[in-house]
Design a protein around this motif. Structure first.
Motif, PDB file in Angstrom:
ATOM      1  N   VAL A   1       0.844  -1.201   0.000  1.00 42.18           N
ATOM      2  CA  VAL A   1       0.000   0.000   0.000  1.00 42.18           C
ATOM      3  C   VAL A   1       0.878   1.249   0.000  1.00 42.18           C
ATOM      4  O   VAL A   1       1.847   1.338   0.762  1.00 42.18           O
ATOM      5  N   ASP A   2       0.527   2.207  -0.860  1.00 43.34           N
ATOM      6  CA  ASP A   2       1.186   3.506  -0.882  1.00 43.34           C
ATOM      7  C   ASP A   2       0.568   4.368   0.218  1.00 43.34           C
ATOM      8  O   ASP A   2      -0.588   4.781   0.127  1.00 43.34           O
ATOM      9  N   GLY A   3       1.363   4.647   1.277  1.00 42.23           N
ATOM     10  CA  GLY A   3       0.841   5.357   2.443  1.00 42.23           C
ATOM     11  C   GLY A   3       0.200   6.687   2.145  1.00 42.23           C
ATOM     12  O   GLY A   3      -0.962   6.924   2.514  1.00 42.23           O
ATOM     13  N   PRO A   4       0.900   7.607   1.470  1.00 40.52           N
ATOM     14  CA  PRO A   4       0.298   8.926   1.198  1.00 40.52           C
ATOM     15  C   PRO A   4      -0.988   8.844   0.377  1.00 40.52           C
ATOM     16  O   PRO A   4      -1.964   9.540   0.670  1.00 40.52           O
ATOM     17  N   MET A   5      -0.988   7.978  -0.637  1.00 43.17           N
ATOM     18  CA  MET A   5      -2.203   7.846  -1.455  1.00 43.17           C
ATOM     19  C   MET A   5      -3.343   7.257  -0.633  1.00 43.17           C
ATOM     20  O   MET A   5      -4.505   7.648  -0.796  1.00 43.17           O
ATOM     21  N   LEU A   6      -3.016   6.309   0.271  1.00 38.71           N
ATOM     22  CA  LEU A   6      -4.066   5.713   1.079  1.00 38.71           C
ATOM     23  C   LEU A   6      -4.640   6.728   2.068  1.00 38.71           C
ATOM     24  O   LEU A   6      -5.854   6.738   2.310  1.00 38.71           O
ATOM     25  N   ARG A   7      -3.782   7.548   2.626  1.00 35.96           N
ATOM     26  CA  ARG A   7      -4.284   8.585   3.548  1.00 35.96           C
ATOM     27  C   ARG A   7      -5.314   9.466   2.859  1.00 35.96           C
ATOM     28  O   ARG A   7      -6.356   9.790   3.437  1.00 35.96           O
ATOM     29  N   ALA A   8      -5.006   9.824   1.630  1.00 33.64           N
ATOM     30  CA  ALA A   8      -5.957  10.647   0.881  1.00 33.64           C
ATOM     31  C   ALA A   8      -7.222   9.873   0.557  1.00 33.64           C
ATOM     32  O   ALA A   8      -8.328  10.428   0.557  1.00 33.64           O
ATOM     33  N   ALA A   9      -7.065   8.578   0.304  1.00 35.63           N
ATOM     34  CA  ALA A   9      -8.212   7.757  -0.074  1.00 35.63           C
ATOM     35  C   ALA A   9      -9.184   7.572   1.073  1.00 35.63           C
ATOM     36  O   ALA A   9     -10.403   7.542   0.881  1.00 35.63           O
ATOM     37  N   VAL A  10      -8.641   7.436   2.304  1.00 33.45           N
ATOM     38  CA  VAL A  10      -9.517   7.144   3.435  1.00 33.45           C
ATOM     39  C   VAL A  10     -10.008   8.417   4.129  1.00 33.45           C
ATOM     40  O   VAL A  10     -10.751   8.331   5.102  1.00 33.45           O
ATOM     41  N   ALA A  11      -9.569   9.560   3.638  1.00 32.58           N
ATOM     42  CA  ALA A  11      -9.991  10.808   4.279  1.00 32.58           C
ATOM     43  C   ALA A  11     -11.510  10.928   4.295  1.00 32.58           C
ATOM     44  O   ALA A  11     -12.103  11.378   5.282  1.00 32.58           O
ATOM     45  N   ASP A  12     -12.148  10.521   3.191  1.00 31.01           N
ATOM     46  CA  ASP A  12     -13.616  10.575   3.150  1.00 31.01           C
ATOM     47  C   ASP A  12     -14.204   9.226   2.748  1.00 31.01           C
ATOM     48  O   ASP A  12     -15.301   9.171   2.184  1.00 31.01           O
ATOM     49  N   ALA A  13     -13.442   8.132   3.017  1.00 27.37           N
ATOM     50  CA  ALA A  13     -13.941   6.796   2.668  1.00 27.37           C
ATOM     51  C   ALA A  13     -15.046   6.382   3.628  1.00 27.37           C
ATOM     52  O   ALA A  13     -15.109   6.828   4.770  1.00 27.37           O
ATOM     53  N   SER A  14     -15.905   5.506   3.138  1.00 26.94           N
ATOM     54  CA  SER A  14     -17.023   5.033   3.959  1.00 26.94           C
ATOM     55  C   SER A  14     -17.529   3.719   3.413  1.00 26.94           C
ATOM     56  O   SER A  14     -17.484   3.469   2.196  1.00 26.94           O
ATOM     57  N   VAL A  15     -18.015   2.903   4.335  1.00 21.33           N
ATOM     58  CA  VAL A  15     -18.635   1.639   3.919  1.00 21.33           C
ATOM     59  C   VAL A  15     -19.893   1.919   3.105  1.00 21.33           C
ATOM     60  O   VAL A  15     -20.297   1.112   2.248  1.00 21.33           O
ATOM     61  N   LEU A  16     -20.496   3.058   3.325  1.00 24.45           N
ATOM     62  CA  LEU A  16     -21.729   3.391   2.600  1.00 24.45           C
ATOM     63  C   LEU A  16     -21.454   3.834   1.175  1.00 24.45           C
ATOM     64  O   LEU A  16     -22.391   3.951   0.374  1.00 24.45           O
ATOM     65  N   ARG A  17     -20.196   4.104   0.818  1.00 23.64           N
ATOM     66  CA  ARG A  17     -19.845   4.481  -0.556  1.00 23.64           C
ATOM     67  C   ARG A  17     -18.783   3.513  -1.059  1.00 23.64           C
ATOM     68  O   ARG A  17     -17.613   3.883  -1.251  1.00 23.64           O
ATOM     69  N   PRO A  18     -19.144   2.276  -1.262  1.00 22.16           N
ATOM     70  CA  PRO A  18     -18.156   1.255  -1.604  1.00 22.16           C
ATOM     71  C   PRO A  18     -17.457   1.517  -2.923  1.00 22.16           C
ATOM     72  O   PRO A  18     -16.256   1.288  -3.039  1.00 22.16           O
ATOM     73  N   GLY A  19     -18.180   1.958  -3.932  1.00 23.20           N
ATOM     74  CA  GLY A  19     -17.555   2.175  -5.232  1.00 23.20           C
ATOM     75  C   GLY A  19     -16.452   3.194  -5.168  1.00 23.20           C
ATOM     76  O   GLY A  19     -15.341   2.986  -5.676  1.00 23.20           O
ATOM     77  N   GLN A  20     -16.723   4.321  -4.524  1.00 24.10           N
ATOM     78  CA  GLN A  20     -15.720   5.378  -4.393  1.00 24.10           C
ATOM     79  C   GLN A  20     -14.522   4.906  -3.570  1.00 24.10           C
ATOM     80  O   GLN A  20     -13.372   5.177  -3.912  1.00 24.10           O
ATOM     81  N   THR A  21     -14.795   4.184  -2.497  1.00 21.70           N
ATOM     82  CA  THR A  21     -13.723   3.706  -1.632  1.00 21.70           C
ATOM     83  C   THR A  21     -12.841   2.686  -2.352  1.00 21.70           C
ATOM     84  O   THR A  21     -11.605   2.737  -2.259  1.00 21.70           O
TER      85      THR A  21
END
Length: 402
Positions: A218-238
Motif C-alpha cells: 500500500v502507498d501510504g500517502p495515497m491511502l491517507r488521501a483515499a480514506v480521508a472521506d472513505a465510507s462503507v456506505l460508498r463502496p464504489g468510491q472507496t
C-alpha cells in the motif's frame, strides 16, 4: 583360548540383542529422514511409527476432540483411522457421526454464517462462508481498510498486515467477479489469513514475513488521501481510491500465500487452514501444507494435531532420528566385528588342534619306526647267534650291547 572365544560370542549376543531392539526405531527414523523433502511421505512415515508404538492413539485423540466439542477434529482422526484400517469401537464411531451431523445442521450453519458475516471472524465452515460473503460484497475489506487507514493517517499504531490483506482483498474480489469465481481460493485465503491475524493465530515467523511483505503493498500517502472521506456506505468510491493506492506488483508474495491457504481450506476445512497458519513459520511451510492437504484431505487436521510443524518439515528432530540410525549401524558393525573375531579364534583353534594332532601323528610314526628298527636289530642278533653258536660268556657282552 576359551576365554577369548567366550568374549567374542558374548559380543555377538550383545550386539545382536541391541540391533533387534534398535531396528524398529532405526527403520522408522530412516523412513522419516528419507521423506523429509516430501510432506505427504513424511506424514505417512510418522503416522506409521506413531501407530506402531501406540495403537490406541487415534481413539484417545477422538475422545479428546469430542470432549472439546470439536467435531471436525474428531472426524479428521476418524478419517485417519479409516485410511489406516484401524478399527474404532462402534460406540465411538457413532458419537463422531452424531457430533458431525449436529455441527452441520442447518440451524448451526445459519448461526455461524451470520456471526462470520457481521464480525468477520471465522473458525468453521459456516462462519467462514459468512466472512467470505462479507468480503465478496466488499463490506469486510472496506471496513478493515477504513479502520486501519485512518489509524495510519492519524499516526496511530497501524496493523500493516491487516491493511495490506484488505487492500489485496479488494483487488482480488474484483478479479473474482470477472473470472466468475476462478480466484475464489485466493479470496478465501486472504480472508482466512486476515481473520487469523485478528485473533493472533498466525505463527511468529509467518507474521513477521507477512508484515514485511504487506508494508510495500500500500502507498501510504495515497491511502491517507483515499480514506480521508472513505465510507462503507460508498463502496464504489472507496474501492476506486484504495485500488489506486494498491501496488499490485508488490503483492505477489501475499497473493501466493493466500492461494496456498485457500487450497488448504478447500481440502482440509477452515480449521485446518487456521491450524496451518498457527504452526507455519514461513510461506514454504504453508506451501507444503497445501501439498499435504491436497493428498490427505480431511486427515490433514489430525496429522497436524499429532505432529505440529513436524508434519510439514523435519527440523529439530533430525539429530535424534540420525542418532537412532547411527546406533543401529554401530550395533551392526559390532555384530560383524564380533563374528569376524569369533571366526578368527575358531579358525586359530582348529589350526592349533590340527598342528598338535599332526605332531602327535609324526611322533607316533617315529616311535613306530624306532621300535621296528630295534626289532629288526634284535632279530639280526638272534639270527647271528643261531648261525654261529658261542660260549655264553663270549656272547654276553654282545647281547648286552645289542
Amino acid at each position: 583360548m576359551w576365554f577369548r572365544l567366550d568374549t567374542a560370542l558374548t559380543g555377538i549376543a550383545v550386539c545382536a540383542t541391541a540391533g533387534l531392539l534398535l531396528l524398529p526405531h532405526a527403520r522408522d527414523a530412516g523412513a522419516v529422514l528419507a521423506a523429509q523433502d516430501d510432506p505427504v511421505a513424511l506424514a505417512d512415515a510418522q503416522l506409521s511409527s506413531a501407530l506402531r508404538n501406540d495403537p490406541a492413539l487415534l481413539a484417545r485423540n477422538i475422545e479428546e476432540a469430542l470432549a472439546a466439542r470439536d467435531a471436525d477434529l474428531a472426524k479428521s482422526f476418524a478419517d485417519v483411522a479409516a485410511a489406516r484400517n484401524v478399527q474404532l469401537p462402534d460406540d465411538l464411531s457413532r458419537r463422531v457421526t452424531d457430533a458431525v451431523a449436529d455441527e452441520n445442521s442447518a440451524s448451526h450453519f445459519a448461526s455461524r454464517f451470520a456471526t462470520g458475516f457481521v464480525t468477520g471472524n471465522a473458525d468453521d465452515v459456516g462462519s467462514l462462508s459468512g466472512t467470505v460473503a462479507g468480503d465478496l460484497f466488499v463490506f469486510g475489506d472496506i471496513r478493515d481498510v477504513v479502520r486501519e487507514g485512518k489509524h495510519l493517517a492519524m499516526g496511530e499504531d497501524t496493523d500493516h498486515l491487516i491493511l495490506g490483506l484488505a487492500a489485496a482483498g479488494l483487488a482480488v474480489t474484483a478479479a473474482t467477479y470477472v473470472s466468475v469465481g476462478g480466484v475464489a481460493p485466493v479470496r478465501a485465503g486472504l480472508t482466512l489469513v486476515k481473520d487469523a491475524r485478528k485473533v493472533g493465530r498466525i505463527g511468529e515467523g509467518l507474521t513477521a514475513w507477512a508484515a514485511r511483505s504487506a508494508r510495500g503493498v500500500v502507498d501510504g500517502p495515497m491511502l491517507r488521501a483515499a480514506v480521508a472521506d472513505a465510507s462503507v456506505l460508498r463502496p464504489g468510491q472507496t474501492i476506486t481510491a484504495v485500488k489506486a493506492a494498491f501496488r499490485t506488483e508488490k503483492a505477489g508474495g501475499i497473493v501466493r500465500l493466500a492461494g496456498d491457504v485457500g487450497r488448504v481450506g478447500e481440502k482440509a476445512g477452515t480449521r485446518g487452514a487456521l491450524d496451518t497458519l498457527r504452526i507455519a513459520q514461513s510461506p514454504k511451510d504453508v506451501t507444503r501444507a497445501a501439498r499435504l492437504a491436497t493428498a490427505k484431505g480431511g486427515q490433514t487436521r489430525a496429522i497436524m494435531k499429532m505432529f505440529g510443524r513436524g508434519a510439514l518439515v523435519l527440523a529439530a528432530g533430525a539429530f535424534n532420528l540420525s542418532m537412532w540410525v547411527f546406533w543401529a549401524l554401530f550395533a551392526l558393525l559390532g555384530f560383524v566385528v564380533s563374528i569376524k573375531a569369533t571366526t578368527e579364534r575358531i579358525t586359530w583353534s582348529w589350526l592349533q588342534r590340527s598342528r598338535a594332532k599332526r605332531a602327535r601323528r609324526d611322533l607316533a610314526v617315529r616311535q613306530d619306526a624306532l621300535l621296528q628298527d630295534i626289532s629288526r636289530k634284535d632279530a639280526l642278533l638272534r639270527d647271528l647267534a643261531l648261525r654261529h653258536p658261542a660260549p655264553a660268556c663270549s656272547l654276553a657282552p654282545v647281547l648286552a650291547h645289542g
